[in-house]
Write an enzyme that holds these catalytic residues in place. Sequence first.
Site, PDB file in Angstrom:
ATOM      1  N   ASN A  86      -1.979  13.899   7.916  1.00  0.00           N
ATOM      2  CA  ASN A  86      -2.389  13.590   6.535  1.00  0.00           C
ATOM      3  C   ASN A  86      -1.203  13.197   5.660  1.00  0.00           C
ATOM      4  O   ASN A  86      -0.463  14.075   5.214  1.00  0.00           O
ATOM      5  CB  ASN A  86      -3.143  14.792   5.943  1.00  0.00           C
ATOM      6  N   ASP A  93      -5.126 -13.031   2.937  1.00  0.00           N
ATOM      7  CA  ASP A  93      -6.146 -12.160   3.526  1.00  0.00           C
ATOM      8  C   ASP A  93      -6.157 -12.424   5.031  1.00  0.00           C
ATOM      9  O   ASP A  93      -6.446 -13.540   5.471  1.00  0.00           O
ATOM     10  CB  ASP A  93      -7.523 -12.451   2.913  1.00  0.00           C
ATOM     11  N   LEU A  94      -5.835 -11.404   5.793  1.00  0.00           N
ATOM     12  CA  LEU A  94      -5.699 -11.554   7.256  1.00  0.00           C
ATOM     13  C   LEU A  94      -7.040 -11.848   7.929  1.00  0.00           C
ATOM     14  O   LEU A  94      -7.085 -12.137   9.112  1.00  0.00           O
ATOM     15  CB  LEU A  94      -5.076 -10.283   7.848  1.00  0.00           C
ATOM     16  N   GLY A 141       0.834  -1.214   0.000  1.00  0.00           N
ATOM     17  CA  GLY A 141       0.000   0.000   0.000  1.00  0.00           C
ATOM     18  C   GLY A 141       0.863   1.256   0.000  1.00  0.00           C
ATOM     19  O   GLY A 141       2.087   1.188  -0.105  1.00  0.00           O
ATOM     20  N   ASN A 186      -3.406  -8.397   0.629  1.00  0.00           N
ATOM     21  CA  ASN A 186      -4.440  -9.162  -0.109  1.00  0.00           C
ATOM     22  C   ASN A 186      -4.757  -8.503  -1.458  1.00  0.00           C
ATOM     23  O   ASN A 186      -5.689  -8.898  -2.152  1.00  0.00           O
ATOM     24  CB  ASN A 186      -5.714  -9.323   0.734  1.00  0.00           C
ATOM     25  N   TYR A 201     -14.749   4.037  10.392  1.00  0.00           N
ATOM     26  CA  TYR A 201     -13.305   3.925  10.161  1.00  0.00           C
ATOM     27  C   TYR A 201     -12.540   4.443  11.379  1.00  0.00           C
ATOM     28  O   TYR A 201     -11.700   3.734  11.945  1.00  0.00           O
ATOM     29  CB  TYR A 201     -12.874   4.712   8.907  1.00  0.00           C
ATOM     30  N   LYS A 212     -10.045   2.539  14.515  1.00  0.00           N
ATOM     31  CA  LYS A 212      -8.709   2.930  14.989  1.00  0.00           C
ATOM     32  C   LYS A 212      -8.725   3.078  16.517  1.00  0.00           C
ATOM     33  O   LYS A 212      -7.810   2.647  17.215  1.00  0.00           O
ATOM     34  CB  LYS A 212      -8.256   4.244  14.334  1.00  0.00           C
ATOM     35  N   SER A 261      -4.426   6.938  13.649  1.00  0.00           N
ATOM     36  CA  SER A 261      -4.758   8.143  12.889  1.00  0.00           C
ATOM     37  C   SER A 261      -5.185   9.269  13.817  1.00  0.00           C
ATOM     38  O   SER A 261      -5.787   9.021  14.866  1.00  0.00           O
ATOM     39  CB  SER A 261      -5.895   7.804  11.910  1.00  0.00           C
ATOM     40  N   THR A 289      -7.509  10.914  13.425  1.00  0.00           N
ATOM     41  CA  THR A 289      -8.972  10.909  13.395  1.00  0.00           C
ATOM     42  C   THR A 289      -9.532  10.515  14.764  1.00  0.00           C
ATOM     43  O   THR A 289     -10.675  10.824  15.090  1.00  0.00           O
ATOM     44  CB  THR A 289      -9.453   9.972  12.265  1.00  0.00           C
TER      45      THR A 289
HETATM   46  C1  WQD Z   1      -8.303  17.044   3.533  1.00  0.00           C
HETATM   47  C2  WQD Z   1      -9.019  18.377   3.396  1.00  0.00           C
HETATM   48  C3  WQD Z   1     -11.360  18.143   2.952  1.00  0.00           C
HETATM   49  C4  WQD Z   1     -10.958  16.354  -0.993  1.00  0.00           C
HETATM   50  C5  WQD Z   1      -8.717  11.546   5.869  1.00  0.00           C
HETATM   51  C6  WQD Z   1      -8.991  10.556   6.955  1.00  0.00           C
HETATM   52  C7  WQD Z   1      -7.747  10.378   7.789  1.00  0.00           C
HETATM   53  C8  WQD Z   1      -6.612  10.000   6.897  1.00  0.00           C
HETATM   54  C9  WQD Z   1      -6.394  11.048   5.825  1.00  0.00           C
HETATM   55  C10 WQD Z   1      -6.456   7.605   6.813  1.00  0.00           C
HETATM   56  C11 WQD Z   1     -10.385  18.369   4.087  1.00  0.00           C
HETATM   57  C12 WQD Z   1     -10.649  18.820   1.786  1.00  0.00           C
HETATM   58  C13 WQD Z   1     -10.696  16.911   0.248  1.00  0.00           C
HETATM   59  C14 WQD Z   1     -11.553  17.161  -1.998  1.00  0.00           C
HETATM   60  C15 WQD Z   1     -11.548  19.018  -0.494  1.00  0.00           C
HETATM   61  N1  WQD Z   1      -6.869   8.751   6.259  1.00  0.00           N
HETATM   62  N2  WQD Z   1     -10.977  18.208   0.485  1.00  0.00           N
HETATM   63  N3  WQD Z   1     -11.825  18.466  -1.712  1.00  0.00           N
HETATM   64  O1  WQD Z   1     -10.420  14.035   5.559  1.00  0.00           O
HETATM   65  O2  WQD Z   1      -8.390  15.258   6.542  1.00  0.00           O
HETATM   66  O3  WQD Z   1      -8.418  12.778   6.462  1.00  0.00           O
HETATM   67  O4  WQD Z   1      -7.628  11.139   5.091  1.00  0.00           O
HETATM   68  O5  WQD Z   1      -5.834   7.431   7.823  1.00  0.00           O
HETATM   69  O6  WQD Z   1      -8.000   9.362   8.724  1.00  0.00           O
HETATM   70  O7  WQD Z   1      -9.999  11.069   7.794  1.00  0.00           O
HETATM   71  O8  WQD Z   1      -8.182  14.041   4.356  1.00  0.00           O
HETATM   72  O9  WQD Z   1      -7.505  14.529   2.049  1.00  0.00           O
HETATM   73  O10 WQD Z   1      -9.875  13.695   2.487  1.00  0.00           O
HETATM   74  O11 WQD Z   1      -9.228  16.018   3.141  1.00  0.00           O
HETATM   75  O12 WQD Z   1     -11.815  20.210  -0.259  1.00  0.00           O
HETATM   76  O13 WQD Z   1     -11.838  16.711  -3.156  1.00  0.00           O
HETATM   77  O14 WQD Z   1      -9.271  18.618   2.018  1.00  0.00           O
HETATM   78  O15 WQD Z   1     -12.614  18.772   3.184  1.00  0.00           O
HETATM   79  O16 WQD Z   1     -10.597  19.663   4.619  1.00  0.00           O
HETATM   80  P1  WQD Z   1      -8.956  14.125   5.762  1.00  0.00           P
HETATM   81  P2  WQD Z   1      -8.711  14.519   2.922  1.00  0.00           P
END
Ligand code: WQD
Length: 337
Positions: free
Chosen positions: A179, A58-59, A10, A32, A150, A154, A125, A127
Amino acid sequence: MKILVTGGLGFIGSHTVVELQSEGFEVVIIDNLSNSSEEVMVGIEAISNIKPIFEKLDLREKSAVQSFFEKHHDIKGVIHFAASKAVGESVENPLLYYENNLSTLIYLLQELQKKDEASFIFSSSCTVYGQAEKMPITEDAPIQSAMSPYGNTKQIGEEIITDVAKVSNIKAILLRYFNPVGSHPSAEIGELPIGVPQNLVPFITQTGMGLREKLSVYGDDYPTPDGTAVRDYIHVVDLAKAHVIALKRLLENKNLEKVETFNLGTGTGSSVLEVINAFEKVSDKKLNYQIVGRREGDITSAYANTDKANEVLGWKAQSTLEESLASAWMWEQKIRG
Ligand code: WQD
């Protein structure tokens, strides 16, 4: 020293395999291929000149996990990336997320607790903090009720690891990513989102390439300097290096507690408009975008307090936002060129 990397084909996994191999670790990848391709092995080998062992597995198949650990009984550490990670998809299909992200973790831990000792690095994360009260976010910021299945997987994953570590020889480090963006400077590996990208940066680079007509900016009415949401965009190679440092900390028994937690970010918040401007600067292209309504479930702002990772791990993110975007753009041009 043999290390298992689950989800090693990944985005973050492949970059971590490269860093592990450059430090002399023998790497076994389990994947997987549900959200990756075996092609990534070619990129890893092109960078490291070492071909990791790859087992397509596949885990979620408990017996397959058991046989794997019988075969590779000399595994000393595990870096666990394998999981589903699309926030929106998790809302529509929660059971897919609870099964995939939790049963796989449980089967791995069941095998590791049979060992005299095991080092476990968990891909968590930011998150888990939801919309934190205080910026920048420290590791002791309260865990708020998850905004998506999701994010809940975590949070539950961290709790499972903490409970198991109390009664087993497992030592663990939970890495809470902000991010992840960018790609390896060699452009041999990078982010390969399947279908329409959910995340901002791959959507931007695909728009820059003309694969997408325009970027929708989800809301400019947030209480931030320019009204767009703020995040902490960290280069994937910086993130990968942190995993190797954390793993070595456990292998060398330097951990102060059975389970330690670290935020991995740059410590700097960037708004969506700032990311767009930085992309236009590094690509010398005008990005076509339109402001639309907020995306359900998005938070206003999240960026890391990186003091603990800096001081305890001795790790600090090196790449700037522009450098990260330049690498993402170079990768996009290479795969679409
Ligand atoms: C970033 C910003 C959107 C797309 C998620 C998961 C997090 C991690 C990273 C796994 C936000 C804005 C986005 C678009 C936009 N994933 N945006 N137009 O939501 O902060 O985090 O991905 O671990 O757990 O929650 O990342 O890149 O989706 O968004 O305006 O087409 O960009 O609103 O403010 P996010 P993102």
